[in-house]
Design an enzyme around this catalytic site. Structure first.
Site, PDB file in Angstrom:
ATOM      1  N   PHE A 140       9.415   2.237   0.399  1.00  0.00           N
ATOM      2  CA  PHE A 140       8.221   2.062   1.223  1.00  0.00           C
ATOM      3  C   PHE A 140       7.601   0.731   0.842  1.00  0.00           C
ATOM      4  O   PHE A 140       7.231   0.513  -0.319  1.00  0.00           O
ATOM      5  CB  PHE A 140       7.185   3.172   1.009  1.00  0.00           C
ATOM      6  N   GLU A 141       7.465  -0.139   1.809  1.00  0.00           N
ATOM      7  CA  GLU A 141       6.691  -1.354   1.603  1.00  0.00           C
ATOM      8  C   GLU A 141       6.270  -1.881   2.967  1.00  0.00           C
ATOM      9  O   GLU A 141       7.005  -1.760   3.951  1.00  0.00           O
ATOM     10  CB  GLU A 141       7.479  -2.422   0.818  1.00  0.00           C
ATOM     11  N   ILE A 142       5.079  -2.403   3.026  1.00  0.00           N
ATOM     12  CA  ILE A 142       4.591  -3.125   4.194  1.00  0.00           C
ATOM     13  C   ILE A 142       4.285  -4.524   3.698  1.00  0.00           C
ATOM     14  O   ILE A 142       3.573  -4.693   2.698  1.00  0.00           O
ATOM     15  CB  ILE A 142       3.327  -2.469   4.798  1.00  0.00           C
TER      16      ILE A 142
END
Length: 361
Positions: free
Chosen positions: A263-265
């Protein structure tokens, strides 16, 4: 004795064959391009399924690297993400694969999503082992690590980590985007997301964000820290004045903390920056992705904490996220109103989490 004209005929035949081979070479694409031309049809290399209606506020998309065999796991993830967030926004999806997607996969994703769907191939030059890596040494490294750590014996896992470390942001399907949100097949989004994280990133000048931190297996990165220190010494001008590398240190060594990058933005401008690409190139030339088992998570973490200021990195503590066996789960009224996860099992409370130390910076 042979007739006197036979040597001349043999010589002429050799010359003709050489000229023919040269002409053929001049008219044929390079080997990699020739392989792709023979194997992939144009619609397999890049295929977009566009939908009428609303699109997201920001120039952003979800990005996922997936196999055809992961269709059902990914469809479940996408449906949950749509329910919790994207059906109100309509952001596009970019699906990438090192092999062509099947029509079954494309149709399933098209039906499961509210936004446009773009399907692309990862170029071989972004996926395969680069020519400067000693393949025999890499094979020995995989064999030595096979029973010691997850994916220790896997070549494809190393290729995936290198792709996410240095190439995903170069794919043509992302060229018009400013932000990406990485998703993985089989993960769960366990809370409603009542605001737009892309807009939040933009409004607060954020470059990178995460939900879970944990510690890496030391056997996979024995030289990553020293290589990063060598880069810092060679390019001190690239190090951010308010960097957070001290968060990663214990007694002068790497403490193995990292942002879990499934998960990364993030801002694509950060990864496209001269500083980040110089760091990746420095790492890549050492062969550490294949001689060891450098993951994209510690690479992204070291890059973000070295090249960005503390104010440019954000913990999305209110986004419920589960990737077996760990989860991020908010507590209190937020959990009761928006979530179906158990806050008592959040990674934030785990002894191997580094998030509380991050929040104390």
């Amino acid at each position: 004795m042979q007739p006197a004209h036979q040597p001349q005929l043999a010589h002429m035949l050799v010359v003709i064959l050489c000229l023919a081979a040269a002409a053929l070479y001049m008219t044929q694409p390079p080997p990699i391009e020739q392989l792709r031309a023979l194997t992939y049809a144009p619609e397999q290399i890049s295929d977009s399924r566009l939908k009428a209606g609303r699109s997201g506020t920001m120039r952003a998309a979800f990005v996922v690297l997936a196999r055809n065999s992961e269709l059902h796991a990914l469809r479940a993830t996408v449906r949950q993400l749509e329910d919790q967030f994207n059906r109100r926004h309509g952001y596009a999806y970019v699906f990438l694969n090192n092999e062509p997607f099947t029509e079954e996969f494309k149709h399933a994703m098209e039906w499961a999503t509210s936004g446009d769907c773009h399907f692309g191939l990862v170029p071989p030059e972004h996926w395969e082992i680069p020519p400067w890596v000693d393949r025999v040494r890499a094979r020995w490294a995989r064999a030595a690590m096979a029973d010691r750590v997850p994916y220790g014996g896997s070549s494809s896992y190393r290729k995936m980590c290198r792709f996410y470390s240095g190439f995903f942001f170069r794919h043509p399907l992302l060229k018009d985007l400013d932000y990406y949100w990485r998703i993985e097949p089989g993960v769960e989004y366990t809370c409603a997301i009542p605001y737009d994280p892309f807009v939040y990133m933009h409004q607060h000048s954020l470059k990178y964000s995460f939900t879970i931190t944990l510690r890496e297996y030391p056997e996979t990165v024995p030289k990553l820290w020293s290589t990063t220190n060598a880069f810092r010494a060679a390019f001190p001008e690239h190090v951010a004045p308010e960097n957070t590398l001290h968060w990663l240190q214990a007694n002068g060594s790497y403490n193995m903390c990292h942002f879990w990058s499934n998960f990364e933005i993030g801002s694509l401008d950060f990864f496209r920056s001269r500083e980040y690409q110089a760091y990746f190139d420095f790492l890549d030339r050492t062969g550490g992705f294949f001689y060891e088992r450098w993951g994209d998570a510690p690479v992204h973490t070291l890059a973000a904490t070295m090249l960005l200021n503390r104010s440019q990195i954000h913990y999305f503590g209110d986004i419920g996220y589960f990737h077996a066996p760990f989860q991020n789960c908010p507590s209190g009224p937020l959990n009761a109103a928006h979530c179906f996860c158990n806050a008592n099992r959040s990674m934030l409370l785990h002894p191997d989490s580094c998030t509380r130390a991050w929040l104390d910076l």
